[in-house]
Design an enzyme around this catalytic site. Structure first.
Site, PDB file in Angstrom:
ATOM      1  N   ARG A 186      14.133  -1.581   7.981  1.00 28.38           N
ATOM      2  CA  ARG A 186      13.184  -1.263   8.843  1.00 28.38           C
ATOM      3  C   ARG A 186      13.525  -2.167   9.973  1.00 28.38           C
ATOM      4  O   ARG A 186      13.506  -3.226   9.923  1.00 28.38           O
ATOM      5  CB  ARG A 186      11.803  -1.176   8.653  1.00 28.38           C
ATOM      6  CG  ARG A 186      11.625   0.213   7.788  1.00 28.38           C
ATOM      7  CD  ARG A 186      10.069   0.021   7.605  1.00 28.38           C
ATOM      8  NE  ARG A 186       9.002  -0.408   8.356  1.00 28.38           N
ATOM      9  CZ  ARG A 186       7.816  -0.100   8.202  1.00 28.38           C
ATOM     10  NH1 ARG A 186       7.327   0.205   7.129  1.00 28.38           N
ATOM     11  NH2 ARG A 186       6.963  -0.823   8.946  1.00 28.38           N
ATOM     12  N   ARG A 230      -6.242   1.978  11.552  1.00 30.60           N
ATOM     13  CA  ARG A 230      -6.017   0.868  12.095  1.00 30.60           C
ATOM     14  C   ARG A 230      -6.721   0.014  12.910  1.00 30.60           C
ATOM     15  O   ARG A 230      -6.396  -1.107  13.343  1.00 30.60           O
ATOM     16  CB  ARG A 230      -4.473   0.724  12.384  1.00 30.60           C
ATOM     17  CG  ARG A 230      -3.363   0.351  11.173  1.00 30.60           C
ATOM     18  CD  ARG A 230      -2.261   0.409  11.608  1.00 30.60           C
ATOM     19  NE  ARG A 230      -1.065  -0.237  11.115  1.00 30.60           N
ATOM     20  CZ  ARG A 230      -0.284   0.135  10.504  1.00 30.60           C
ATOM     21  NH1 ARG A 230      -0.136   1.333   9.775  1.00 30.60           N
ATOM     22  NH2 ARG A 230       0.827  -0.562   9.970  1.00 30.60           N
ATOM     23  N   LYS A 289       0.695  -1.229  -0.120  1.00 30.04           N
ATOM     24  CA  LYS A 289       0.030  -0.144  -0.015  1.00 30.04           C
ATOM     25  C   LYS A 289       0.768   1.314  -0.061  1.00 30.04           C
ATOM     26  O   LYS A 289       0.383   2.354  -0.726  1.00 30.04           O
ATOM     27  CB  LYS A 289      -1.150  -0.135   1.067  1.00 30.04           C
ATOM     28  CG  LYS A 289      -0.416  -0.230   2.466  1.00 30.04           C
ATOM     29  CD  LYS A 289      -1.585  -0.342   3.610  1.00 30.04           C
ATOM     30  CE  LYS A 289      -0.984  -0.276   5.059  1.00 30.04           C
ATOM     31  NZ  LYS A 289       0.154  -1.101   5.319  1.00 30.04           N
ATOM     32  N   ARG A 317       2.854  -8.063  13.701  1.00 29.51           N
ATOM     33  CA  ARG A 317       2.013  -7.141  12.896  1.00 29.51           C
ATOM     34  C   ARG A 317       1.164  -7.708  11.888  1.00 29.51           C
ATOM     35  O   ARG A 317       0.081  -6.966  12.071  1.00 29.51           O
ATOM     36  CB  ARG A 317       3.283  -6.493  11.800  1.00 29.51           C
ATOM     37  CG  ARG A 317       4.251  -5.456  12.504  1.00 29.51           C
ATOM     38  CD  ARG A 317       5.343  -5.171  11.720  1.00 29.51           C
ATOM     39  NE  ARG A 317       5.188  -4.259  10.555  1.00 29.51           N
ATOM     40  CZ  ARG A 317       5.883  -4.174   9.579  1.00 29.51           C
ATOM     41  NH1 ARG A 317       7.160  -4.816   9.543  1.00 29.51           N
ATOM     42  NH2 ARG A 317       5.459  -3.723   8.433  1.00 29.51           N
ATOM     43  N   ARG A 324      13.073  -6.414   2.155  1.00 30.88           N
ATOM     44  CA  ARG A 324      12.943  -4.830   1.916  1.00 30.88           C
ATOM     45  C   ARG A 324      14.122  -3.798   2.337  1.00 30.88           C
ATOM     46  O   ARG A 324      14.609  -4.337   3.429  1.00 30.88           O
ATOM     47  CB  ARG A 324      11.586  -4.173   2.507  1.00 30.88           C
ATOM     48  CG  ARG A 324      10.432  -4.709   2.241  1.00 30.88           C
ATOM     49  CD  ARG A 324       9.120  -3.913   2.501  1.00 30.88           C
ATOM     50  NE  ARG A 324       8.950  -3.561   3.862  1.00 30.88           N
ATOM     51  CZ  ARG A 324       7.897  -3.233   4.309  1.00 30.88           C
ATOM     52  NH1 ARG A 324       6.683  -2.963   3.376  1.00 30.88           N
ATOM     53  NH2 ARG A 324       7.361  -3.101   5.518  1.00 30.88           N
TER      54      ARG A 324
END
Ligand code: AMP
Length: 218
Positions: free
Chosen positions: A164, A91, A16, A175, A130
């Site tokens: 991250r 959220r 997203k 998560r 990532r």
């Protein structure tokens, strides 16, 4: 597209953020990522950042009050006048309700909520590969999007890349639990309002972008 107010929803690592950035660049509508805001606050050592740090590193959601205050401030900035894309907000149900009230108090409405849907099995691989260019913020992936020259950013030539702290496999699990337990219940909230659109996020980034534009009637 100008003036649109959108929410991009979806699991961590579902793409997203990438899609919100693309919409921002192509249609000049500002991306509001609470994750980016919180990471910036942590880096700057503000009191909000200090409050959020332990939860973020553990993969848990930070308090509703903290995030709602950030957003309430942010949408009053001049660059939000011509619309915005929420990425990673709301959220939780209390966040969604606070947003409904906040927008209503300003006489504003959401145009659409898009769920970028990706099966859980794909997310761990996507997230754990990532990295980001430390200089310009361009995103990369060990398998899906390597720089043309190893170790050198395609966009700015930077040679330092960061990962991250919460992209570790064990944190990703927490998560994902937060997403299914606290965030996915928002989907019916927006479906009832007739705002929800679903896009299959388990495809190539360009195909997803095209589908998003189609769903948004762009
Ligand atoms: P993201 O960059 O959207 O994956 O967010 C990274 C982390 O920031 C999350 O795992 C949470 O700890 C925190 N965070 C971001 N947005 C929110 C939100 N709307 N509510 C609570 N915590 C958030």
């Amino acid at each position: 597209m100008a003036g649109k107010r959108l929410i991009l929803m979806g699991p961590p690592g579902g793409g997203k953020g990438t899609q919100a950035k693309r919409l921002q660049d192509k249609y000049q509508i500002v991306q509001l990522s609470t994750g980016d805001m919180i990471r910036a606050a942590i880096k700057a050592g503000t009191s909000a950042g200090q409050q959020a740090k332990a939860d973020v590193n553990a993969g848990k959601l930070v308090s509703d009050e903290l995030v709602i205050a950030m957003i309430a401030d942010r949408i009053d900035q001049p660059d939000c006048k011509s619309g915005f894309i929420f990425d990673g907000f709301p959220r939780t149900i209390p966040q969604a309700e606070a947003l409904d009230r906040l927008l209503a108090s300003k006489g504003l409405k959401l145009d659409a909520v898009i769920e970028v849907r990706v099966p859980d099995g794909k997310l761990i691989e996507r997230i754990s590969g990532r990295s980001t260019c430390a200089k310009c913020g361009e995103g990369y992936h060990d398998t899906f999007k390597r720089p043309k020259k190893d170790g050198v950013c395609d966009v700015c030539g930077g040679t330092e890349f960061t990962r991250r702290a919460d992209d570790k496999a064990e944190t990703v699990k927490t998560r994902l639990e937060a997403y299914h337990g606290q965030t996915a219940p928002l989907l019916p909230h927006y479906e009832k309002q007739g705002l929800l659109r679903v896009v299959d996020g388990d495809r190539n980034m360009d195909v997803i972008s095209a589908d998003l534009e189609r769903v948004l009637g762009l």
